[in-house]
Design an enzyme around this catalytic site. Sequence first.
Site, PDB file in Angstrom:
ATOM      1  N   ASP A 154      -5.393  -7.272   5.645  1.00  0.00           N
ATOM      2  CA  ASP A 154      -6.701  -6.256   5.423  1.00  0.00           C
ATOM      3  C   ASP A 154      -7.505  -7.463   4.711  1.00  0.00           C
ATOM      4  O   ASP A 154      -8.866  -7.274   5.455  1.00  0.00           O
ATOM      5  CB  ASP A 154      -6.245  -5.621   4.075  1.00  0.00           C
ATOM      6  CG  ASP A 154      -7.301  -4.678   3.771  1.00  0.00           C
ATOM      7  OD1 ASP A 154      -8.262  -4.593   4.254  1.00  0.00           O
ATOM      8  OD2 ASP A 154      -7.072  -3.962   2.840  1.00  0.00           O
ATOM      9  N   LYS A 160       4.267 -14.965   2.692  1.00  0.00           N
ATOM     10  CA  LYS A 160       4.192 -15.838   1.419  1.00  0.00           C
ATOM     11  C   LYS A 160       5.515 -15.854   1.043  1.00  0.00           C
ATOM     12  O   LYS A 160       6.009 -15.805   0.064  1.00  0.00           O
ATOM     13  CB  LYS A 160       3.191 -14.936   0.515  1.00  0.00           C
ATOM     14  CG  LYS A 160       3.098 -15.532  -0.886  1.00  0.00           C
ATOM     15  CD  LYS A 160       1.972 -16.703  -0.828  1.00  0.00           C
ATOM     16  CE  LYS A 160       1.968 -17.487  -2.233  1.00  0.00           C
ATOM     17  NZ  LYS A 160       1.276 -18.807  -1.890  1.00  0.00           N
ATOM     18  N   ASP A 178     -11.050  -9.130   7.171  1.00  0.00           N
ATOM     19  CA  ASP A 178     -12.557  -8.993   6.462  1.00  0.00           C
ATOM     20  C   ASP A 178     -12.956 -10.593   6.770  1.00  0.00           C
ATOM     21  O   ASP A 178     -14.078 -10.918   7.115  1.00  0.00           O
ATOM     22  CB  ASP A 178     -12.450  -8.688   5.290  1.00  0.00           C
ATOM     23  CG  ASP A 178     -12.900  -7.170   5.299  1.00  0.00           C
ATOM     24  OD1 ASP A 178     -12.464  -6.472   6.227  1.00  0.00           O
ATOM     25  OD2 ASP A 178     -13.403  -6.750   3.995  1.00  0.00           O
ATOM     26  N   TYR A 220       0.818  -1.347  -0.132  1.00  0.00           N
ATOM     27  CA  TYR A 220       0.105   0.031  -0.209  1.00  0.00           C
ATOM     28  C   TYR A 220       0.988   1.097   0.077  1.00  0.00           C
ATOM     29  O   TYR A 220       0.228   2.186  -0.330  1.00  0.00           O
ATOM     30  CB  TYR A 220      -0.913  -0.047   1.242  1.00  0.00           C
ATOM     31  CG  TYR A 220      -2.076  -0.983   1.222  1.00  0.00           C
ATOM     32  CD1 TYR A 220      -2.274  -1.811   0.086  1.00  0.00           C
ATOM     33  CD2 TYR A 220      -2.659  -1.271   2.262  1.00  0.00           C
ATOM     34  CE1 TYR A 220      -3.256  -2.771  -0.051  1.00  0.00           C
ATOM     35  CE2 TYR A 220      -3.983  -2.244   2.363  1.00  0.00           C
ATOM     36  CZ  TYR A 220      -4.010  -3.164   1.213  1.00  0.00           C
ATOM     37  OH  TYR A 220      -5.017  -4.033   1.024  1.00  0.00           O
ATOM     38  N   ASP A 235      -2.032 -18.219   1.967  1.00  0.00           N
ATOM     39  CA  ASP A 235      -3.070 -18.879   1.215  1.00  0.00           C
ATOM     40  C   ASP A 235      -3.587 -20.289   2.266  1.00  0.00           C
ATOM     41  O   ASP A 235      -4.858 -20.476   2.238  1.00  0.00           O
ATOM     42  CB  ASP A 235      -2.599 -19.588   0.074  1.00  0.00           C
ATOM     43  CG  ASP A 235      -1.120 -20.331  -0.065  1.00  0.00           C
ATOM     44  OD1 ASP A 235      -0.388 -19.873   0.774  1.00  0.00           O
ATOM     45  OD2 ASP A 235      -0.813 -20.767  -1.050  1.00  0.00           O
TER      46      ASP A 235
END
Length: 369
Positions: free
Chosen positions: A258, A201, A262, A144, A234
């Site tokens: 983020d 990751k 959610d 970001y 993942d």
Amino acid sequence: MTNPRRICLLPGDGIGPEITVEAVKVLDAIGALNDVTFSYDEALLGGIAIDATGSPLPDATLDAARAADAVLLAAIGGPKWDTTDPDKPRPEQGLLGIRKALGLFANLRPVKLFPALVGASSLKPEHLEGVDMLIVRELTGGIYFGERGRERDVPGAGADGGSGMRAYDTEVYAEYEIERIARIAFDAARTRRNKVHSVDKANVLESSRLWREVVHRVHDAEYSDVELVDQLVDNSAMQLVRWPAQFDVMVTGNIFGDILSDEASMLTGSLGMLASASLGDGTALYEPSHGSAPDIAGQGVANPLAMLLSVELMLRHSFEMHGAADTLSTAIENVLAEGWRTRDIADEGTPADRLVGTSEMGDLVVTQL
Ligand code: NAD
């Protein structure tokens, strides 16, 4: 009376102003019960700030936030300000900007299931037993904030095989950013069940390999008493819906956090139930995890509980009013146990006379207090 606790209110857009009214209602009640005065300084952020000043984060807002003891932000954004033109201001720039300006590098999102809401979750009840986790998301680094841009006339980038446009965003993490967020996670784990999942990751991304290295270095040097588990993002996305109770503290970078928070919010029944605290070295900021819900804005049906749970976090982290925070948490639990529901957390078993709007939900919490 003690000195007033100064709160900078940023109602923002969409349902933001509606849920802010409920937060103030509840704070005033808590103030009266605890002989504490909360004073409010309201400022503009997001779309409403763009309309009024041309900027999503006016200087006056930043000044008000810096002058306050805590910032309570509702939500920003909406279709009115959606644009793909990189030169136009966007509400999200206000949010990212204020986080950066206040040095808020750690976003804490507790994910706790209220027993009364088991039916509102999209998971089967047997998968939900024992869900009580804290997601610690790094907030000021990663993709970001990395270098981004567009290149025009790049050979081979066009849809027809000719030249066209190419865009890029860069995931960047510095050692110090990983170190300080790792410490927040390990410290939090020590006050909970002593376990940290570090999510990355590392099988693909170099930034994740540095993440893993630094998290382990901090762990081995300072927190070897805390259990540390590495997990690929993942896999985490899958584990969150397969066996969420395995998680105590999850620490991860900006974009993974983020998305995963959610996803985790659905364990609690609704995005309308998830609060967050953003901490740094100075003034902290509290906000619900949901957005401005433009689809239901102005209808008086938004769930104010994530906002009220954000108030609970504010009482704890900024004002050290742990007793008042516990009382608020219990009040919310009792309102839910009595069967009161806003639309987003209702299910087919909810009787029509227990279905309430934003303002009634706030009143019910105040009555419980
Ligand atoms: P959203 O969270 O606003 O809404 C997603 C869905 O959840 C909608 O159906 C909405 O009605 C529902 N919902 C959300 N909060 C609710 C609440 N308190 N009570 C009841 N239902 C609720 O996400 P979105 O639709 O993807 O985004 C809408 C706007 O919000 C966009 O402009 C987006 O950029 C912005 N946004 C802002 C923030 C923030 O302010 N921190 C976060 C996410 C999205």
